[in-house]
Scaffold this motif. Sequence first.
Motif, PDB file in Angstrom:
ATOM      1  N   LEU A 143      -0.527   0.264 -10.296  1.00  0.00           N
ATOM      2  CA  LEU A 143       0.832   0.807 -10.319  1.00  0.00           C
ATOM      3  C   LEU A 143       0.990   1.857 -11.401  1.00  0.00           C
ATOM      4  O   LEU A 143       2.101   2.179 -11.808  1.00  0.00           O
ATOM      5  CB  LEU A 143       1.835  -0.333 -10.540  1.00  0.00           C
ATOM      6  N   ALA A 144      -0.132   2.394 -11.870  1.00  0.00           N
ATOM      7  CA  ALA A 144      -0.098   3.399 -12.923  1.00  0.00           C
ATOM      8  C   ALA A 144       0.603   4.665 -12.439  1.00  0.00           C
ATOM      9  O   ALA A 144       0.577   4.989 -11.250  1.00  0.00           O
ATOM     10  CB  ALA A 144      -1.519   3.725 -13.377  1.00  0.00           C
ATOM     11  N   ALA A 176       0.824  -1.202   0.000  1.00  0.00           N
ATOM     12  CA  ALA A 176       0.000   0.000   0.000  1.00  0.00           C
ATOM     13  C   ALA A 176       0.864   1.260   0.000  1.00  0.00           C
ATOM     14  O   ALA A 176       0.575   2.234  -0.711  1.00  0.00           O
ATOM     15  CB  ALA A 176      -0.937  -0.008   1.207  1.00  0.00           C
ATOM     16  N   LEU A 177       1.935   1.261   0.800  1.00  0.00           N
ATOM     17  CA  LEU A 177       2.844   2.402   0.816  1.00  0.00           C
ATOM     18  C   LEU A 177       3.534   2.577  -0.527  1.00  0.00           C
ATOM     19  O   LEU A 177       3.660   3.690  -1.049  1.00  0.00           O
ATOM     20  CB  LEU A 177       3.878   2.224   1.924  1.00  0.00           C
ATOM     21  N   LEU A 178       3.980   1.466  -1.098  1.00  0.00           N
ATOM     22  CA  LEU A 178       4.637   1.524  -2.397  1.00  0.00           C
ATOM     23  C   LEU A 178       3.686   2.058  -3.457  1.00  0.00           C
ATOM     24  O   LEU A 178       4.031   2.926  -4.257  1.00  0.00           O
ATOM     25  CB  LEU A 178       5.124   0.129  -2.791  1.00  0.00           C
ATOM     26  N   ARG A 179       2.485   1.524  -3.441  1.00  0.00           N
ATOM     27  CA  ARG A 179       1.503   1.954  -4.425  1.00  0.00           C
ATOM     28  C   ARG A 179       1.227   3.444  -4.301  1.00  0.00           C
ATOM     29  O   ARG A 179       1.143   4.168  -5.296  1.00  0.00           O
ATOM     30  CB  ARG A 179       0.206   1.165  -4.228  1.00  0.00           C
ATOM     31  N   SER A 180       1.117   3.925  -3.089  1.00  0.00           N
ATOM     32  CA  SER A 180       0.890   5.348  -2.877  1.00  0.00           C
ATOM     33  C   SER A 180       2.041   6.175  -3.424  1.00  0.00           C
ATOM     34  O   SER A 180       1.837   7.200  -4.084  1.00  0.00           O
ATOM     35  CB  SER A 180       0.702   5.627  -1.381  1.00  0.00           C
ATOM     36  N   GLN A 181       3.265   5.709  -3.175  1.00  0.00           N
ATOM     37  CA  GLN A 181       4.441   6.428  -3.673  1.00  0.00           C
ATOM     38  C   GLN A 181       4.469   6.456  -5.195  1.00  0.00           C
ATOM     39  O   GLN A 181       4.721   7.489  -5.813  1.00  0.00           O
ATOM     40  CB  GLN A 181       5.710   5.776  -3.129  1.00  0.00           C
ATOM     41  N   LEU A 182       4.188   5.313  -5.813  1.00  0.00           N
ATOM     42  CA  LEU A 182       4.232   5.225  -7.270  1.00  0.00           C
ATOM     43  C   LEU A 182       3.108   6.026  -7.915  1.00  0.00           C
ATOM     44  O   LEU A 182       3.254   6.514  -9.040  1.00  0.00           O
ATOM     45  CB  LEU A 182       4.150   3.763  -7.713  1.00  0.00           C
ATOM     46  N   ASN A 183       1.982   6.126  -7.230  1.00  0.00           N
ATOM     47  CA  ASN A 183       0.860   6.882  -7.776  1.00  0.00           C
ATOM     48  C   ASN A 183       1.087   8.383  -7.707  1.00  0.00           C
ATOM     49  O   ASN A 183       0.402   9.153  -8.376  1.00  0.00           O
ATOM     50  CB  ASN A 183      -0.434   6.534  -7.041  1.00  0.00           C
ATOM     51  N   LYS A 184       2.035   8.816  -6.853  1.00  0.00           N
ATOM     52  CA  LYS A 184       2.274  10.247  -6.672  1.00  0.00           C
ATOM     53  C   LYS A 184       3.495  10.745  -7.427  1.00  0.00           C
ATOM     54  O   LYS A 184       3.505  11.853  -7.949  1.00  0.00           O
ATOM     55  CB  LYS A 184       2.439  10.559  -5.181  1.00  0.00           C
ATOM     56  N   ASN A 185       4.550   9.927  -7.480  1.00  0.00           N
ATOM     57  CA  ASN A 185       5.814  10.390  -8.043  1.00  0.00           C
ATOM     58  C   ASN A 185       6.468   9.293  -8.862  1.00  0.00           C
ATOM     59  O   ASN A 185       6.275   8.103  -8.587  1.00  0.00           O
ATOM     60  CB  ASN A 185       6.791  10.810  -6.929  1.00  0.00           C
ATOM     61  N   VAL A 230       9.774   0.548 -14.119  1.00  0.00           N
ATOM     62  CA  VAL A 230      10.862   1.359 -14.659  1.00  0.00           C
ATOM     63  C   VAL A 230      10.281   2.686 -15.129  1.00  0.00           C
ATOM     64  O   VAL A 230       9.440   2.721 -16.028  1.00  0.00           O
ATOM     65  CB  VAL A 230      11.561   0.651 -15.837  1.00  0.00           C
ATOM     66  N   ASP A 231      10.720   3.775 -14.511  1.00  0.00           N
ATOM     67  CA  ASP A 231      10.277   5.114 -14.909  1.00  0.00           C
ATOM     68  C   ASP A 231      11.350   5.786 -15.749  1.00  0.00           C
ATOM     69  O   ASP A 231      12.550   5.661 -15.470  1.00  0.00           O
ATOM     70  CB  ASP A 231       9.972   5.966 -13.681  1.00  0.00           C
ATOM     71  N   SER A 232      10.906   6.499 -16.772  1.00  0.00           N
ATOM     72  CA  SER A 232      11.811   7.245 -17.656  1.00  0.00           C
ATOM     73  C   SER A 232      11.336   8.696 -17.714  1.00  0.00           C
ATOM     74  O   SER A 232      10.654   9.098 -18.665  1.00  0.00           O
ATOM     75  CB  SER A 232      11.816   6.620 -19.056  1.00  0.00           C
ATOM     76  N   PRO A 233      11.672   9.492 -16.703  1.00  0.00           N
ATOM     77  CA  PRO A 233      11.188  10.880 -16.657  1.00  0.00           C
ATOM     78  C   PRO A 233      11.639  11.710 -17.851  1.00  0.00           C
ATOM     79  O   PRO A 233      11.008  12.723 -18.172  1.00  0.00           O
ATOM     80  CB  PRO A 233      11.785  11.421 -15.352  1.00  0.00           C
ATOM     81  N   SER A 234      12.731  11.289 -18.499  1.00  0.00           N
ATOM     82  CA  SER A 234      13.241  12.075 -19.624  1.00  0.00           C
ATOM     83  C   SER A 234      12.382  11.933 -20.873  1.00  0.00           C
ATOM     84  O   SER A 234      12.498  12.734 -21.803  1.00  0.00           O
ATOM     85  CB  SER A 234      14.681  11.653 -19.948  1.00  0.00           C
ATOM     86  N   VAL A 235      11.522  10.907 -20.916  1.00  0.00           N
ATOM     87  CA  VAL A 235      10.640  10.733 -22.066  1.00  0.00           C
ATOM     88  C   VAL A 235       9.570  11.816 -22.036  1.00  0.00           C
ATOM     89  O   VAL A 235       8.883  11.998 -21.033  1.00  0.00           O
ATOM     90  CB  VAL A 235       9.986   9.334 -22.063  1.00  0.00           C
ATOM     91  N   LYS A 236       9.432  12.547 -23.124  1.00  0.00           N
ATOM     92  CA  LYS A 236       8.467  13.638 -23.185  1.00  0.00           C
ATOM     93  C   LYS A 236       7.053  13.078 -23.153  1.00  0.00           C
ATOM     94  O   LYS A 236       6.711  12.156 -23.894  1.00  0.00           O
ATOM     95  CB  LYS A 236       8.690  14.456 -24.454  1.00  0.00           C
ATOM     96  N   ALA A 237       6.228  13.641 -22.288  1.00  0.00           N
ATOM     97  CA  ALA A 237       4.881  13.117 -22.091  1.00  0.00           C
ATOM     98  C   ALA A 237       3.975  13.469 -23.262  1.00  0.00           C
ATOM     99  O   ALA A 237       4.023  14.568 -23.813  1.00  0.00           O
ATOM    100  CB  ALA A 237       4.289  13.673 -20.795  1.00  0.00           C
ATOM    101  N   SER A 238       3.163  12.500 -23.642  1.00  0.00           N
ATOM    102  CA  SER A 238       2.071  12.720 -24.588  1.00  0.00           C
ATOM    103  C   SER A 238       0.899  11.883 -24.110  1.00  0.00           C
ATOM    104  O   SER A 238       1.021  11.106 -23.160  1.00  0.00           O
ATOM    105  CB  SER A 238       2.481  12.325 -26.010  1.00  0.00           C
TER     106      SER A 238
END
Length: 764
Positions: A427-428, A319-328, A353-361
């Motif tokens: 985990l979105a 639950a804590l992990l999910r909350s973290q992933l849902n926010k940041n 795996v998060d890739s913040p450098s990928v431009k959002a669309s």
Amino acid sequence: MSWDVGARRRGPMGRLQRERSVPTFQDRAVGAAGAHVGRDPGLGPQRVCPPGGLGRRGEPGGTSPSPTMALLPRSARDFGSAQYWERFFQQRGPRAFEWYGGYLELCAALHKYVRPRDKVLVVGCGNSELSEQMYDVGYQDIVNVDISEVVINQMRERNAHRRPKMSYLWMDMLQMDFQDAQFQVVLDKGTLDAILVDEEEATLQRVDRMFSEISRVLQVGGRYLCISLAQAHVVKKAVGYFSQEGWMVRVHQVSGSADGAAKQQFVLPVFVYVMTKFKKIPDSVLQILEIYTEEQDKPVRVESAEQLIEAVKERQLYALLRSQLNKNPSTSHVSLDLCDADAGKPRYTLHVVDSPSVKASRNNHFAIFIIPQGRETEWLFGTEAGRKQLAASAGFRRLITVALHRGQHYEGMEGIQAELSGKVMELAPPGLPAQQQVPFLSVGGDIGVRTIQHQDTSAMSGEYLIEDVKGDNMCYFRRLIFLSNRNVVQSEARLLSSAAPRGQKQRKKDKKKQRSGSTEAPPASACQAIDRSYLCCEHHKAMVAGLALLRKPELLPGAQLSVLVIGLGGGSLPLFIHDYFCQSHVEAVEIDPSMLEVATRWFGFSQGDRMKVHISDGLDYVAELAAAAAPAQYDVVMFDVDSKDPTLGMSCPPPAFVETSFLQKVRTILAPEGVFVLNLVCRDTLLKDSVLAALKEVFPLLYARKIEGEVNEILFCQQYPEGKLAAPELLETARTLERMLRRPGQAWDSSYVLSDMLKAVEIV
């Protein structure tokens, strides 16, 4: 299917060749849904409580300033104080206080354990609306007690006319005035959490008095329902007390407790301890302990209170992990095991795996990648760096890779999507548009082929198995896996095309089944099926290339080389040397007799005039050779032996093999111009430095070749520094040797270029 959670950090999953190309993706889309898995985010203490202090009856508070925060006590002990609650309700007034959720969040659990005709006692009722809502839907025989006279008067006034059958009594639940066995249900919403704020003796004594009173007023067959955030010490005390009294104990996770209104106030899931009173049987040691999570359609029995606490902790961590992933976006390595709740075994391993450098669309927020069976150990899928490259190449801001576990049956890509589509959306990433279609990606559109050909147990190596898997370009591979380290491939060989799975030759009407995940696979007969010209492991390729250090490459293939290999495994390394250095005499030393049987039966290995295997400890064998009056002189000595001790920072070789005294023995049996080749796998920097120092002390000329994308490092050791080869000369020697090894009529792996294996060699 119901799921359970496994929470842990994971490291790289193997040490095979690096995949340099990114696969072509095929995808299917899935709409918004929900998921369950877990990770250990390194929280440390088991008493998990998010920032923001505590609220009513020990429930976690929010982090934003509010009038409620001003009512919080100076210390957690105040929660057990009547004076604190008097002041609290005087200042707060009649507004309801529902930190653990109201009737809508709790009704599914309450309906399982409370019947409308039951006489219900609510302890520590406060000004919660739960009793009122239960009354309104038919639970009308309810008695509420609280230690605060202020709140009891408020609740009496509020309900006197609307709910005349419900009573509110000012009473200390540690010393109640009710008759024995007066109630069928005692309901506690956060009160135990408020009292059990620590494990000091005075606190535990108060809790014992509380439990004793609850037991006294409950009938046999009655139920004590305690709604709680289930901190470890609270679960431990409640489960320990009532199980010792012979009661059945079930910990029931409140369905959806991480969603809805409750999610606005805290991220930890809510649980209901359901303690059912049985008549105590003298001297009975029977304990009935169960966990009932929101994904399960039935409770699961556990053997001990420790297992129960661990199951609860996993849900909290998730639950804590999910909350973290849902926010940041995640900045660390997040790994999750999704288990079959019935069998308790991992079915899927997920990496976020998060890739913040990928431009959002709009269409690149989130995707799921299904790794084909058997390919989870490849660099691209089995290492953190590889998965980051995969995610960036796929072009999604968050990619979840899904590895399929051996020993599980999967109904093709469609079946996996059906299983996971209701799970992974939990985990979105933040900012995912509503009703966004989320693609399921794959390589080639299927889930791969993995068939276990043989499974057995070795007295020395433990359980192991032989499996055949489909790799890239429709090639099939045979692997040896030790189940004590199931994510590392110990030995691997490529199967010849004649041994392709039967599924590739089946009739057209059967091909649809094959594409959807059939695990039809090669026949069990193995000797003729192995491609002996192909070295699967990069470190084996480097070790063979090191023979160029023997000089005179034009003569080597036909020279009567004497080669000693410590560590047989599947036998591919000594076999390759035997076949391509056609006059060589190869001796292999293997401590585990089971491995010789495995190599012979499953990897095409055989002994002959030029190939001998000695079943012995490599340390003893080398020591005996060195102690002989006329020690044998080997042109090549190779160490490719793993350690059985997982606690060490060096998994290959065992530390005794690189002690200075033993290395002196190796030097004794090595010809003056010979080469000692060592496969080193060491994650401990200080330990690695000490190994290199010991090697340099005995072998002044030391070359090192790191295997890209792996921990492995191949060390080439020689006795005389004046024999050092400059890089251009070494590469030219390797090219000449390869030309000589490529004999007409003998197969050669075109991807294997000896000089390429030596380009990155450095002198230590």
